[in-house]
Design an enzyme around this catalytic site. Structure first.
Site, mmCIF file in Angstrom:
data_model
loop_
_atom_site.group_PDB
_atom_site.id
_atom_site.type_symbol
_atom_site.label_atom_id
_atom_site.label_comp_id
_atom_site.label_asym_id
_atom_site.label_seq_id
_atom_site.Cartn_x
_atom_site.Cartn_y
_atom_site.Cartn_z
ATOM 1 N N ASN A 2 0.613 -0.617 -0.140
ATOM 2 C CA ASN A 2 0.145 0.285 -0.347
ATOM 3 C C ASN A 2 0.862 1.553 0.074
ATOM 4 O O ASN A 2 0.220 2.503 -0.367
ATOM 5 C CB ASN A 2 -0.767 0.423 1.169
ATOM 6 C CG ASN A 2 -0.310 -0.004 2.572
ATOM 7 O OD1 ASN A 2 0.896 -0.560 2.348
ATOM 8 N ND2 ASN A 2 -0.064 0.501 2.786
ATOM 9 N N CYS A 18 -2.535 5.350 8.041
ATOM 10 C CA CYS A 18 -2.206 4.309 9.295
ATOM 11 C C CYS A 18 -1.233 4.061 10.001
ATOM 12 O O CYS A 18 -1.853 4.197 11.299
ATOM 13 C CB CYS A 18 -3.086 2.606 8.848
ATOM 14 S SG CYS A 18 -3.903 2.483 7.541
HETATM 15 N N1 PMP Z 1 -4.518 -3.717 4.861
HETATM 16 C C1 PMP Z 1 -4.484 -2.683 4.037
HETATM 17 C C2 PMP Z 1 -3.122 -3.355 3.101
HETATM 18 C C3 PMP Z 1 -4.458 -1.188 3.944
HETATM 19 O O1 PMP Z 1 -4.228 -0.203 3.124
HETATM 20 C C4 PMP Z 1 -4.993 -0.722 4.831
HETATM 21 C C5 PMP Z 1 -5.707 0.674 5.427
HETATM 22 N N2 PMP Z 1 -6.124 1.368 3.698
HETATM 23 C C6 PMP Z 1 -6.314 -1.709 5.835
HETATM 24 C C7 PMP Z 1 -5.611 -2.517 5.627
HETATM 25 C C8 PMP Z 1 -7.026 -1.408 6.896
HETATM 26 O O2 PMP Z 1 -8.229 -0.846 6.593
HETATM 27 P P1 PMP Z 1 -9.232 -0.296 7.526
HETATM 28 O O3 PMP Z 1 -8.646 0.653 7.909
HETATM 29 O O4 PMP Z 1 -10.101 0.317 6.206
HETATM 30 O O5 PMP Z 1 -9.540 -1.370 8.384
#
Ligand code: PMP
Length: 384
Positions: free
Chosen positions: A150, A324
């Site tokens: 990501n 995150c």
């Molecule tokens: N996995 C990946 C690869 C992410 O980029 C993200 C955040 N977009 C997440 C998990 C967690 O997603 P969420 O915050 O929507 O639970």
């Protein structure tokens, strides 16, 4: 107008998705567990939506479990599978560049008696099958490698890893969030047993996601209650969210090829122009095995965060990496795993394009970034 190039952090919901969801907030408010007609209607649309999402990844309808999002899907995949199968083994293999949710889940699993091996990546962020093979023990029950990264957008050899795990009868989980809508996902082709998906990453609403669980795989639930979702994830179903995610998947399946072509054009143009116009700028991640919407660059002598804020002043929204992890001052664990030193990791910037970008947004960045980099370098004691 703001030029938004941070699609990896958050995406606007597609207006067609929003429209499809609207009736399910007021007129069609039923609970699938109710036995009357209003409840039946909710069950019907939920099961149709499940089928649409199954089609999107070449799965069967019963293999789709709705959750509140990717973090919950990752929790269900790891805790659910590990706790159910701990008699078979206590060893799990992940990569060094997994999403922060997976890194933190595995830290908890260590406290519960599991052993975690993290396979390293090369300078481009690629995982090699041999490195997974080297770490395999007779206690290994699960391998989890993100479909694509990501932050730097590097795509992993998922088919190869899947085929290997199937041959060895080890379960294979992939967090496919970063790849959704940018690569064709096919759980059969890739021998995937568990796969995490999020709705927002395909322009659906937030607060809904999926864990694909191949038929026959047993997991303990992580949310216990009334037994919804075949007992794997209790709680009244989020029908507007489910309808929205299915609509998003349906649109994505139809429009993906054209969308990817357009985004790839933007990616190529951004990388080419920025590297040409700015001295001592470098691309992070793989030059080819890379998501079509991802640009991740580093610039000698400046901090990514000052770049982000200066671009923000010019109405351009970008990122320094994973949203995150932005609350910590630590450099990105992904960039460090690629072999960057702390200064280089801190000097990195991530641009991700998406459905609603236009060529004007790309032009705005190509114009603003060289000016901003030049100004910040003149102020920087780190840049000679
Ligand atoms: N996995 C990946 C690869 C992410 O980029 C993200 C955040 N977009 C997440 C998990 C967690 O997603 P969420 O915050 O929507 O639970």
């Amino acid at each position: 107008m703001n030029a938004y190039l941070d699609y990896q952090s958050s995406k606007p919901i597609d207006p067609r998705v929003f429209e499809a969801m609207m009736p399910y907030f007021q007129d069609k408010f039923g609970n699938p567990s109710s036995l009357h007609q209003i409840g039946d209607e909710a069950t019907k649309i939920m099961e149709e939506s499940r089928q649409t999402i199954a089609n999107f990844i070449n799965a069967k309808k019963e293999e789709i479990i709705f959750t509140s999002g990717a973090t919950e899907s990752n929790n269900l995949a790891f805790f659910g599978f590990a706790m159910r199968n701990k008699e078979k083994g206590n060893h799990i293999i992940i990569s060094e560049i997994e999403h922060i949710s997976i890194l933190n889940i595995t830290k908890q699993l260590v406290k519960l008696g599991f052993t975690i091996s993290k396979v390293p990546v090369d300078q481009y962020g690629r995982v090699y099958l041999d490195k997974i093979k080297d770490r395999l023990t007779d206690k290994t029950i699960l391998v989890s490698i993100g479909y694509a990264n990501n932050e730097v957008g590097t795509i992993q050899p998922i088919s190869k890893i899947g085929a290997f795990c199937r041959e060895k009868n080890i379960m294979f989980h992939t967090d496919a969030v970063a790849a959704e809508g940018l690569l064709t996902l096919d759980v059969k082709r890739d021998n995937i047993d568990l796969m995490t998906l999020s709705s927002n990453d395909i322009y659906g609403p937030k607060g809904i996601g999926v864990l694909y669980i191949k038929t026959g795989i047993r997991l303990n639930p992580t949310i216990i209650g009334g037994g919804q979702e075949h007992g794997k994830r209790s709680g009244s179903e989020n029908i507007p969210g489910i309808v929205g995610m299915a609509k998003a998947a349906e649109i994505m399946q139809k429009e993906m090829d054209m969308e990817i072509e357009r985004l790839l054009g933007y990616r190529i143009k951004l990388i080419k122009n920025i590297l040409e116009k700015i001295p001592r700028a470098y691309l992070n991640g793989h030059p080819e095995e890379r998501l079509p919407n991802n640009v991740n660059l580093r610039f000698d002598g400046i901090e990514g965060e000052s770049l982000l804020l200066s671009l923000n002043d010019k109405q351009i929204s970008v990122s320094t990496g994973s949203a995150c992890s932005s609350k910590t001052l630590e450099p990105s664990h992904t960039l460090i795993a690629l072999g960057l030193i702390h200064e280089e990791a801190h000097g990195s910037l991530e641009l991700t394009v998406g459905r609603f970008n236009t060529n004007n947004d790309v032009e705005a960045v190509i114009k603003a970034l060289p000016e901003v980099v030049d100004r910040l370098r003149k102020l920087s004691p780190l840049y000679e």
